[in-house]
Design an enzyme around this catalytic site. Sequence first.
Site, PDB file in Angstrom:
ATOM      1  N   LYS A 112    -104.607  25.406  28.600  1.00  0.00           N
ATOM      2  CA  LYS A 112    -104.795  24.579  27.613  1.00  0.00           C
ATOM      3  C   LYS A 112    -106.002  23.466  28.025  1.00  0.00           C
ATOM      4  CE  LYS A 112    -101.178  25.951  24.789  1.00  0.00           C
ATOM      5  NZ  LYS A 112    -100.691  27.113  25.485  1.00  0.00           N
TER       6      LYS A 112
HETATM    7  C1  LIG Z   1     -99.817  28.255  24.991  1.00  0.00           C
HETATM    8  C2  LIG Z   1     -99.916  29.404  26.092  1.00  0.00           C
HETATM    9  C3  LIG Z   1    -100.067  30.630  25.488  1.00  0.00           C
HETATM   10  C4  LIG Z   1    -100.179  30.952  24.112  1.00  0.00           C
HETATM   11  O1  LIG Z   1    -101.340  30.700  23.476  1.00  0.00           O
HETATM   12  P1  LIG Z   1    -101.404  30.630  21.643  1.00  0.00           P
HETATM   13  O2  LIG Z   1    -102.760  29.636  21.576  1.00  0.00           O
HETATM   14  O3  LIG Z   1    -100.261  29.626  21.413  1.00  0.00           O
HETATM   15  O4  LIG Z   1    -101.334  31.649  21.562  1.00  0.00           O
HETATM   16  C5  LIG Z   1     -99.900  31.744  26.503  1.00  0.00           C
HETATM   17  N1  LIG Z   1     -99.918  31.367  27.758  1.00  0.00           N
HETATM   18  C6  LIG Z   1     -99.628  30.272  28.143  1.00  0.00           C
HETATM   19  C7  LIG Z   1     -99.185  29.849  29.782  1.00  0.00           C
HETATM   20  C8  LIG Z   1     -99.550  29.078  27.287  1.00  0.00           C
HETATM   21  O5  LIG Z   1     -99.604  27.929  27.675  1.00  0.00           O
END
Ligand SMILES: *Cc1c(COP(=O)(O)O)cnc(C)c1O
Length: 464
Positions: A112
């Site tokens: 993120k």
């Molecule tokens: C948010 C997240 C996901 C999923 O991502 P999306 O964009 O919601 O599909 C997968 N792995 C981790 C570690 C995350 O923080």
Amino acid sequence: MHYISTRGNVGQIGFIDAFLMGLADDGGLLVPGEIPVISADKLKEWEKLSYQELLLEIFSYYTNDEIPQDDLKAMVKASYATFRDAEVTPVRKLNDRLYLLELFHGPTFAFKDIALQFMGQFYSYVSTRHSKTIHILGATSGDTGASAIEGVRGKEGIKICILHPHQKVSKVQELQMTTVQDENVLNLSVHGNFDDCQRIIKDLFADVEFKERNHLCAINSINFVRILAQTVYYFYAYFQVRQQAGDQEINFSVPTGNFGDIFAGYLAKRMGLPVNKLILATNENNILERFIKEGVYKPGQFRSTYSPSMDIQVASNFERYLYYILGENAEAVSSLMAQFKAAGEIVIAPELLSRVQAEFAAHGVEGQECLDTIKKYYASNSYLLDPHSACGVAAAEACGESGVTISLATAHPAKFDEAIRLCGIEQQYPEPIAQLFQKPQRQTVVDGSAEDITRELVQFYNRG
Ligand SMILES: *Cc1c(COP(=O)(O)O)cnc(C)c1O
């Protein structure tokens, strides 16, 4: 370039306005009016670019010339200066058929950060240059919250409120959010699950009058800028692996919750990146796996798993994908979403399903399978996967697509020690994570009612 809503009632707005609007005012999601298609010659030129240069090239098709190039460059430089790896998103070869794209070298150790470090800079820029009050509101299954807070903590003119599901995030995720002491940060710990948190904020954003009065801005993947920032590493990784894998086909395997990250991959593909299959990896919350396999989108019973950041039943970004498979027909999207609201499911026609399956494969990873995958790669490669990245790898193996697969490593294992311990593996925390355990926490626990949350929010945003 202009932006429109998947439901057809927001028309032709610019890049900065799309960034600030987040959720479209008609309840849909914003998408570019037209997806630019990059020529093979251009792609060839892009192969040699650094991560930051590549980002600037990709963004140049989308920003509608609203940001002077030098300003954008400065933001990009600052965004990725916080990363621990000079390549930002390095690729690592695990074996002849499998590569890992490491997306966790940012300040909060999850992917993120890649979009949210940039969005933090961008909000700060808009707040200063355009004298806008920015009140960020977001829901998190754990990683988005920490990352968004890190992106804007202490920044002038910005406040941020994050809802996370009470005791349903990992210990490190909770500490990353709640040990931040800056006055512009509010953590609401909500009795309920992530879907409850996401529904509450989606309702608040859908109340356009409330949203405008309180200057609400979104950092969840309902915000198109977040998706766009994530397309960059698909291009970047593709170019790195192409050099090593020659003419073999290249697939991506993506651990998925909200369909955000994988939608960024889909966008990259539509822009002309010659990706073979997008492999959608879920955990036991496998609504999206069932959609890809059966054409039925129907939220089921929420399950807590070893990969809590993917514990999601209602995938916000799915609507963006629907828009494209329905031939960019906003009316059809609106009626399907209305039908979904009434009947609780969407079923697509067989000819549409075969188009979906031409581009996507899917696998839902069970808990034991996830742990076994962690143990297997620890033994064979001395590589410690986090449980989300392990879902990606397990899905890549299960789907067995031809060519090579780049599996997205979305978090560092230190964030999810609960699962790592169950594998009988002891890990050492990186210093920034070890330090969290010494710090005092700040959070407000609330029940799941919209009234409670709205009250806390308004109080916080109005505090001087
Ligand atoms: C948010 C997240 C996901 C999923 O991502 P999306 O964009 O919601 O599909 C997968 N792995 C981790 C570690 C995350 O923080």
